[in-house]
Design an enzyme around this catalytic site. Structure first.
Site, PDB file in Angstrom:
ATOM      1  N   ASP A   1       0.793  -1.226   0.107  1.00 32.73           N
ATOM      2  CA  ASP A   1      -0.175   0.009   0.054  1.00 32.73           C
ATOM      3  C   ASP A   1       0.790   1.220  -0.028  1.00 32.73           C
ATOM      4  O   ASP A   1       1.719   1.464   0.933  1.00 32.73           O
ATOM      5  CB  ASP A   1      -1.024   0.144   1.282  1.00 32.73           C
ATOM      6  CG  ASP A   1      -2.051  -1.111   1.193  1.00 32.73           C
ATOM      7  OD1 ASP A   1      -2.138  -2.004   0.199  1.00 32.73           O
ATOM      8  OD2 ASP A   1      -2.828  -1.331   2.119  1.00 32.73           O
TER       9      ASP A   1
ATOM     10  N   ASP B   1     -15.275  -3.554  -1.852  1.00 32.70           N
ATOM     11  CA  ASP B   1     -14.787  -3.198  -0.466  1.00 32.70           C
ATOM     12  C   ASP B   1     -16.208  -3.084   0.343  1.00 32.70           C
ATOM     13  O   ASP B   1     -17.086  -2.340  -0.026  1.00 32.70           O
ATOM     14  CB  ASP B   1     -14.253  -1.933  -0.486  1.00 32.70           C
ATOM     15  CG  ASP B   1     -12.876  -1.896  -1.184  1.00 32.70           C
ATOM     16  OD1 ASP B   1     -12.479  -3.018  -1.290  1.00 32.70           O
ATOM     17  OD2 ASP B   1     -12.682  -0.738  -1.988  1.00 32.70           O
TER      18      ASP B   1
END
Length: 244
Positions: A8, A129
């Site tokens: 990330d 998500d």
């Protein structure tokens, strides 16, 4: 089952968030390309990259770091975060990425996403998500009124490479994945589903494999050492039941 170690990116660094909260950030490495090299040396064949700032701002913002990763490793790399128009899709694929993860635009502009899937078959991944089963958008800042499974079914007939299903409640919390929700998603569609969120120990990998998931993304556990990448890859292999 495929194992996708995660990198990330925020501010050019390798970080992890808890439940997608930008205020709960831990910096794990200053050099994301070096992390990618370590993953490849440990046997990784796939790499999941997220541009956290891109997800929030609606455009990729960590491309220099992505370019360094691609120049460092020769494995399959996918990128998600802020990819919301055809020009970005085209340029990023030309950049050398194997596939791209698109979430927000699939929900807000489904016809555009449908056309993009057909224009770039097997190169786009639907990123879903979910917060309590409902799809979230804009870097998890907003929750929609569309269920995760209904969103997946909208695109079940398109030539997607995969669906990445992230359970926000478990992401970065080191408490194990929501295996039941992941299995329900895989049962709802014929597209390969990659589980994301909460994978912490070797048992989490085996449970997801036994549940029929096509793959899983592992982040914080690799950085904090509760799970080694080589162990995860072994556990995800076809003879997992014999080995464990």
């Amino acid at each position: 089952m495929q194992i996708w170690p995660a990198i990330d990116l925020r501010g050019g660094k390798c970080v992890r968030l808890k439940q997608g909260d930008y205020q709960q950030e831990t910096v794990f490495a200053e050099d994301p390309a070096a992390v990618a090299r370590q993953f490849a040396e440990q046997g990784a064949q796939h790499l999941h990259i997220v541009d956290l700032e891109g997800a929030r701002e609606g455009m990729p913002l960590n491309l220099p770091s992505v370019q360094e990763i691609l120049a460092t490793v020769g494995i399959e790399c996918e990128l998600g975060g802020g990819i919301r128009d055809e020009q970005s899709v085209r340029e990023l694929l030309e950049f050398g990425l194997s596939r791209l993860v698109i979430g927000t635009s699939a929900l807000t502009d489904p016809e555009w996403f449908r056309e993009a899937c057909r224009q770039y078959p097997q190169q786009l991944v639907l990123g879903i998500d979910a917060r309590d089963g409902w799809a979230a958008t804009d870097g998890w800042l907003n929750t929609s009124s569309v269920s995760a499974i209904d969103l997946a079914k909208q695109f079940a007939s398109e030539p997607l490479a995969a669906i990445i299903y992230t359970d926000i409640a478990t992401d970065g919390m080191m408490r194990g994945p929501n295996v039941e929700a992941m299995a329900q998603m895989q049962a709802a569609v014929d597209i390969p589903v990659i589980a994301s969120g909460g994978v912490t120990r070797i048992d989490d990998v085996t449970r997801l494999a036994d549940a029929g998931l096509a793959g899983c993304i592992i982040g914080r556990a690799l950085y904090e050492g509760t799970l080694s990448l080589s162990e995860a890859i072994r556990a995800a292999s076809d003879n997992v039941s014999e080995a464990y």
